[in-house]
Design a protein around this motif. Sequence first.
Motif, PDB file in Angstrom:
ATOM      1  N   ASN A 138      71.909   0.069  59.163  1.00 49.43           N
ATOM      2  CA  ASN A 138      73.287   0.517  58.931  1.00 49.43           C
ATOM      3  C   ASN A 138      74.305  -0.593  59.150  1.00 49.43           C
ATOM      4  O   ASN A 138      75.403  -0.556  58.573  1.00 49.43           O
ATOM      5  CB  ASN A 138      73.605   1.707  59.826  1.00 49.43           C
ATOM      6  CG  ASN A 138      73.045   3.010  59.274  1.00 49.43           C
ATOM      7  OD1 ASN A 138      72.728   3.101  58.081  1.00 49.43           O
ATOM      8  ND2 ASN A 138      72.910   4.007  60.127  1.00 49.43           N
ATOM      9  N   ALA A 139      73.970  -1.589  59.978  1.00 52.82           N
ATOM     10  CA  ALA A 139      74.887  -2.718  60.162  1.00 52.82           C
ATOM     11  C   ALA A 139      75.090  -3.451  58.841  1.00 52.82           C
ATOM     12  O   ALA A 139      76.215  -3.843  58.492  1.00 52.82           O
ATOM     13  CB  ALA A 139      74.339  -3.665  61.224  1.00 52.82           C
ATOM     14  N   TYR A 140      74.021  -3.636  58.079  1.00 56.61           N
ATOM     15  CA  TYR A 140      74.152  -4.296  56.778  1.00 56.61           C
ATOM     16  C   TYR A 140      74.793  -3.385  55.749  1.00 56.61           C
ATOM     17  O   TYR A 140      75.569  -3.837  54.896  1.00 56.61           O
ATOM     18  CB  TYR A 140      72.779  -4.771  56.297  1.00 56.61           C
ATOM     19  CG  TYR A 140      72.236  -5.922  57.095  1.00 56.61           C
ATOM     20  CD1 TYR A 140      72.806  -7.188  57.011  1.00 56.61           C
ATOM     21  CD2 TYR A 140      71.172  -5.738  57.961  1.00 56.61           C
ATOM     22  CE1 TYR A 140      72.331  -8.244  57.756  1.00 56.61           C
ATOM     23  CE2 TYR A 140      70.672  -6.794  58.712  1.00 56.61           C
ATOM     24  CZ  TYR A 140      71.258  -8.046  58.602  1.00 56.61           C
ATOM     25  OH  TYR A 140      70.775  -9.098  59.346  1.00 56.61           O
ATOM     26  N   TRP A 226      64.195  -8.409  54.847  1.00 59.34           N
ATOM     27  CA  TRP A 226      64.457  -7.567  53.671  1.00 59.34           C
ATOM     28  C   TRP A 226      65.824  -7.858  53.078  1.00 59.34           C
ATOM     29  O   TRP A 226      65.963  -8.007  51.863  1.00 59.34           O
ATOM     30  CB  TRP A 226      64.360  -6.090  54.060  1.00 59.34           C
ATOM     31  CG  TRP A 226      62.976  -5.648  54.425  1.00 59.34           C
ATOM     32  CD1 TRP A 226      61.797  -6.084  53.874  1.00 59.34           C
ATOM     33  CD2 TRP A 226      62.618  -4.676  55.411  1.00 59.34           C
ATOM     34  NE1 TRP A 226      60.740  -5.447  54.473  1.00 59.34           N
ATOM     35  CE2 TRP A 226      61.208  -4.572  55.409  1.00 59.34           C
ATOM     36  CE3 TRP A 226      63.349  -3.873  56.292  1.00 59.34           C
ATOM     37  CZ2 TRP A 226      60.511  -3.702  56.253  1.00 59.34           C
ATOM     38  CZ3 TRP A 226      62.668  -3.010  57.126  1.00 59.34           C
ATOM     39  CH2 TRP A 226      61.268  -2.930  57.106  1.00 59.34           C
ATOM     40  N   ILE A 227      66.853  -7.947  53.912  1.00 63.24           N
ATOM     41  CA  ILE A 227      68.201  -8.170  53.384  1.00 63.24           C
ATOM     42  C   ILE A 227      68.327  -9.576  52.819  1.00 63.24           C
ATOM     43  O   ILE A 227      69.131  -9.821  51.917  1.00 63.24           O
ATOM     44  CB  ILE A 227      69.273  -7.913  54.472  1.00 63.24           C
ATOM     45  CG1 ILE A 227      70.650  -7.673  53.827  1.00 63.24           C
ATOM     46  CG2 ILE A 227      69.351  -9.052  55.463  1.00 63.24           C
ATOM     47  CD1 ILE A 227      70.759  -6.385  53.084  1.00 63.24           C
ATOM     48  N   HIS A 232      63.664  -6.225  47.913  1.00 64.43           N
ATOM     49  CA  HIS A 232      63.677  -5.377  49.098  1.00 64.43           C
ATOM     50  C   HIS A 232      65.105  -5.109  49.590  1.00 64.43           C
ATOM     51  O   HIS A 232      65.356  -4.098  50.250  1.00 64.43           O
ATOM     52  CB  HIS A 232      62.848  -6.009  50.212  1.00 64.43           C
ATOM     53  CG  HIS A 232      61.377  -6.002  49.921  1.00 64.43           C
ATOM     54  ND1 HIS A 232      60.819  -6.813  48.958  1.00 64.43           N
ATOM     55  CD2 HIS A 232      60.352  -5.284  50.455  1.00 64.43           C
ATOM     56  CE1 HIS A 232      59.514  -6.596  48.903  1.00 64.43           C
ATOM     57  NE2 HIS A 232      59.199  -5.668  49.796  1.00 64.43           N
ATOM     58  N   ARG A 233      66.008  -6.006  49.271  1.00 64.96           N
ATOM     59  CA  ARG A 233      67.416  -5.812  49.634  1.00 64.96           C
ATOM     60  C   ARG A 233      67.950  -4.515  49.049  1.00 64.96           C
ATOM     61  O   ARG A 233      68.697  -3.783  49.700  1.00 64.96           O
ATOM     62  CB  ARG A 233      68.235  -7.000  49.124  1.00 64.96           C
ATOM     63  CG  ARG A 233      69.727  -6.885  49.311  1.00 64.96           C
ATOM     64  CD  ARG A 233      70.441  -8.073  48.682  1.00 64.96           C
ATOM     65  NE  ARG A 233      70.043  -9.332  49.305  1.00 64.96           N
ATOM     66  CZ  ARG A 233      70.393 -10.535  48.859  1.00 64.96           C
ATOM     67  NH1 ARG A 233      71.134 -10.635  47.758  1.00 64.96           N
ATOM     68  NH2 ARG A 233      70.013 -11.626  49.477  1.00 64.96           N
ATOM     69  N   PHE A 234      67.558  -4.230  47.799  1.00 62.49           N
ATOM     70  CA  PHE A 234      68.083  -3.046  47.133  1.00 62.49           C
ATOM     71  C   PHE A 234      67.672  -1.770  47.863  1.00 62.49           C
ATOM     72  O   PHE A 234      68.378  -0.761  47.810  1.00 62.49           O
ATOM     73  CB  PHE A 234      67.606  -2.997  45.680  1.00 62.49           C
ATOM     74  CG  PHE A 234      67.920  -4.247  44.900  1.00 62.49           C
ATOM     75  CD1 PHE A 234      69.075  -4.966  45.143  1.00 62.49           C
ATOM     76  CD2 PHE A 234      67.038  -4.711  43.935  1.00 62.49           C
ATOM     77  CE1 PHE A 234      69.365  -6.127  44.427  1.00 62.49           C
ATOM     78  CE2 PHE A 234      67.313  -5.858  43.211  1.00 62.49           C
ATOM     79  CZ  PHE A 234      68.477  -6.574  43.457  1.00 62.49           C
ATOM     80  N   GLY A 235      66.511  -1.809  48.544  1.00 64.23           N
ATOM     81  CA  GLY A 235      66.039  -0.650  49.281  1.00 64.23           C
ATOM     82  C   GLY A 235      66.798  -0.390  50.564  1.00 64.23           C
ATOM     83  O   GLY A 235      66.514   0.594  51.262  1.00 64.23           O
ATOM     84  N   SER A 319      74.734  -5.553  41.925  1.00 63.22           N
ATOM     85  CA  SER A 319      73.886  -4.410  41.573  1.00 63.22           C
ATOM     86  C   SER A 319      74.730  -3.227  41.138  1.00 63.22           C
ATOM     87  O   SER A 319      75.666  -2.830  41.839  1.00 63.22           O
ATOM     88  CB  SER A 319      73.022  -3.997  42.770  1.00 63.22           C
ATOM     89  OG  SER A 319      72.207  -5.059  43.211  1.00 63.22           O
ATOM     90  N   PHE A 320      74.372  -2.672  39.977  1.00 63.39           N
ATOM     91  CA  PHE A 320      74.987  -1.447  39.487  1.00 63.39           C
ATOM     92  C   PHE A 320      73.977  -0.328  39.681  1.00 63.39           C
ATOM     93  O   PHE A 320      73.099  -0.106  38.850  1.00 63.39           O
ATOM     94  CB  PHE A 320      75.381  -1.577  38.014  1.00 63.39           C
ATOM     95  CG  PHE A 320      76.544  -2.491  37.778  1.00 63.39           C
ATOM     96  CD1 PHE A 320      77.824  -1.988  37.600  1.00 63.39           C
ATOM     97  CD2 PHE A 320      76.366  -3.869  37.747  1.00 63.39           C
ATOM     98  CE1 PHE A 320      78.906  -2.834  37.386  1.00 63.39           C
ATOM     99  CE2 PHE A 320      77.438  -4.725  37.540  1.00 63.39           C
ATOM    100  CZ  PHE A 320      78.717  -4.198  37.366  1.00 63.39           C
TER     101      PHE A 320
END
Length: 520
Positions: A138-140, A226-227, A232-235, A319-320
């Motif tokens: 949640n921080a990201y 991941w970020i 994996h960022r999108f997840g 990202s859209f």
Amino acid sequence: MNRIPLALAAAALVAAAFALTPREPDFAPPSLAFVAPQPNAQLMLARVPVSLHLSGRLPPGRYALLLDGRLAAEGAIAPVVRYLPDLPLKPGRHQLSAYVFGRGYAWNYTWHVFVVRGAQASVRTWAASSRGALADVNAYRALAGERPMVLDIPLEGASRAHSDFFYRNLGRYGTLTISVHQEQSGWSGYVGRSPYSRDVAFGFNGDGDSEVMAFGVPIGQAVQLWIDSIYHRFGLIDPGLVEMGYGIAGKSSESQDLPVTTIDAGYLASAEVPDRVPVLWPARGLVGVSRAFEEGEIPDPLANFPRAHYPAGYPITISFFGERVSGLRIESASLQAGGAKVPAYLLTPQNEQNPEELGMSAALIPKSPTAANTVYHAAFKGSYRDLKGWHSFSYAWSFSTSAAPALKKAVALKIAQGPAVRGYLTDGTLYVPVRSLLSTRGGTLVWSRSNPDFATALAGGHELRFSYRSFAASLDGRPITLRHVPASAGKDPYVPAQEFASLLGLRLPLAMTTSPAAST
């Protein structure tokens, strides 16, 4: 991201028997695109939802679901049929049968599932470490401007089960003949082949899901990996993700890539409104951005570029998200620092070898690690398509590889006629507790409930919204750029005294004092 409208089952799941040909030429008999729980699933719950995902133009008709040869549910045909048994299932083997019948045709499918001994009615609690994982994620999301997720017990159960499955079958995964997100029927602890089928087996009833995994690192480092990746960022930052669960299994050692960490996140299509707003990462004004993109993401984004090599620079993405977004074209994309263009690879839906992984996103990947203590400027121009056609867009923003300033030399001071407080002189800038700064003129500090990294300072008739991790801020609703980033987190962060006083219209005398600095 595995979403219901796009979910595809293995070929073995596509089974249909047609008794008659439909009389109506405008309709076609349905075919089975996805079923859950999947055939031969070992269910960890005694009460499970059954889902049938039917494709094709469906004429008016009805369906019936049978459990062990007895009618369990019936109703009108729908593209997705869901059913929650009223009676708990006993441990052992059970037969599920689905019948769909309409004007001029009939269709049926039968499969088996297993309920393990000791199966629970539900996963009653989540692990204490799950709260830490949720806070990290949640921080990201807050920095990306997205709403926080919440913990979900069914997703917690599915995440734990898959981490345990991978740990039990580590040797079989060594060849990577199947995705680490897939499970193989017959292997110890099998629940379902896909993440979504496992989530459903534990009682999840959302519109789709996302699963991310990491190996050999603690959860805080896993979230960072991941970020700092692409797919994996999108997840983590998709606005449609609203709940999550966390699971970990195994212990770290030199010979095994363990522990294995899994996060399953639940998706709701309604949470992605409006679809046309893109998510930018790194976020506007973010400081302390990592400099390198290291090898290890599966699939490998740089495999799209034959001459690319690691380490590369930190990926910048636009990202859209949203089911209504069906196309993305990038006309130009650039990354600059100090007025000079930074060489980078451009990854788009058009040149991506795994388009389902990238979705409606684009990524700029610097060819080499970025420089330390540098402000970078990213820009994307192009168009996206939704139900109303194509729409042009142009976005430009900045971020920095510099870290937030570390508080150094402590000083005692008084703000106006208030009590003595502790401040810090850092690289020639005086930092003071923001509440002390505000209280002398009746100001207040309000922390955002939806984005916990953001706060709003109210004083002098002005509203200053800021984050201790960003030089991007807003004053009275107007975006601004801070010259100095707030220096620390907490409920009373240290902020640059003169800059904040000036922005808020406060004329506050600051006086050094010889008395001991107060604890704040």
